[in-house]
Design an enzyme around this catalytic site. Sequence first.
Site, mmCIF file in Angstrom:
data_model
loop_
_atom_site.group_PDB
_atom_site.id
_atom_site.type_symbol
_atom_site.label_atom_id
_atom_site.label_comp_id
_atom_site.label_asym_id
_atom_site.label_seq_id
_atom_site.Cartn_x
_atom_site.Cartn_y
_atom_site.Cartn_z
ATOM 1 N N ALA A 65 0.866 -1.179 0.000
ATOM 2 C CA ALA A 65 0.000 0.000 0.000
ATOM 3 C C ALA A 65 0.903 1.229 0.000
ATOM 4 O O ALA A 65 2.061 1.162 0.433
ATOM 5 C CB ALA A 65 -0.891 -0.014 1.230
ATOM 6 N N GLY A 110 0.575 -5.059 0.722
ATOM 7 C CA GLY A 110 -0.609 -5.078 -0.129
ATOM 8 C C GLY A 110 -0.359 -5.750 -1.475
ATOM 9 O O GLY A 110 -1.297 -6.241 -2.101
ATOM 10 N N GLU A 113 -0.794 -9.337 -0.815
ATOM 11 C CA GLU A 113 -2.240 -9.537 -0.619
ATOM 12 C C GLU A 113 -2.986 -9.528 -1.952
ATOM 13 O O GLU A 113 -3.920 -10.299 -2.157
ATOM 14 C CB GLU A 113 -2.791 -8.455 0.325
ATOM 15 C CG GLU A 113 -2.238 -8.613 1.737
ATOM 16 C CD GLU A 113 -2.618 -7.455 2.644
ATOM 17 O OE1 GLU A 113 -2.140 -6.330 2.392
ATOM 18 O OE2 GLU A 113 -3.399 -7.667 3.585
ATOM 19 N N GLU A 133 4.449 -5.441 7.140
ATOM 20 C CA GLU A 133 3.707 -4.357 7.808
ATOM 21 C C GLU A 133 4.178 -4.098 9.224
ATOM 22 O O GLU A 133 4.197 -2.944 9.673
ATOM 23 C CB GLU A 133 2.197 -4.670 7.819
ATOM 24 C CG GLU A 133 1.498 -4.478 6.488
ATOM 25 C CD GLU A 133 1.557 -5.690 5.579
ATOM 26 O OE1 GLU A 133 2.335 -6.629 5.868
ATOM 27 O OE2 GLU A 133 0.827 -5.696 4.576
#
Length: 256
Positions: A65, A110, A113, A133
Amino acid sequence: MEFKILKLEVTNKIALITISRPQALNALNSDFFAEMDEMLNQISANKEVRAMIITGEGKAFVAGADIAEMSNMNSEQGKAFSKKGQDVFYRFGNMDIPVIAAVNGFALGGGCELAMSCDIRIVSTFAKFGQPEVNLGLIPGYAGTQRLSRLVGLSNALYLLMTADIINADEAFRLGLVQKVVEPEKLIEEAINVANKIGAKGKIAIKMVKEVAIKGSMLNFNLACELESKEFGNLFSNGESGEGMNAFLEKRKPNW
Ligand code: CO8
């Protein structure tokens, strides 16, 4: 909508999406999610498309992200950004066609993911995976805490989630996170081969085997088997299974 981050090429019924923000290693920002949402609408509306492949431009698939965008968020905004990503990635599993991640490089946070939300992961020897993260004082927010353990088992998932280790393609293959590792120059070719292999099967059967496997993985065993029987039965009411079985008996290729 004008697409600034995503590029789409549809060739021989295969949609190839390239995430193209290499200056930020294709980090996922709000614009990305808006574009992906709209691109999925367009691809779903095109009944000719038999498979979708997602790849990244440059040395990253997606490096996570967008940390710059997240750094200004409060709790409410963080929750909304997480939910938006979860919802968009969830749509891959609801598509009638196979969704293949062709992972060319870093798939972190992300990005990992995103790859895990796809049905199949074909990766280059340059690919690297991780959920880093906790290095940022965060946890995964696009269902990584849930999908990782479903793909590699809880103990491997906890190891990766807590150490934030970044693993290479061979280790990801060993853990069952990815299905094939190929040389970088063969990546898209191999993803297309897999897409074509699946595209040659019965369209309804592929939609249903995907739906039952994904939905069933979220149900208890008995309910999942009930779902399987129900959908197995439903397949007898369309012409596709009749053609598939007749073709076998007549020793010819099915004409779907
Ligand atoms: N976000 C924003 N920008 C990024 C990101 C990112 N995730 N990753 C890289 N970039 C940018 C860098 O800032 C740099 O920009 P600039 O040139 O302007 O300085 C450019 O991309 C190139 O990156 P590097 O110079 O760092 O390239 P290196 O080859 O040296 O390193 C790495 C590559 C190892 C991939 C390194 O960039 C890195 O560690 N990136 C961050 C990886 C990371 O921590 N990812 C997880 C992010 S958190 C997350 O994904 C949470 C998901 C759930 C969110 C839920 C919503 C709230």
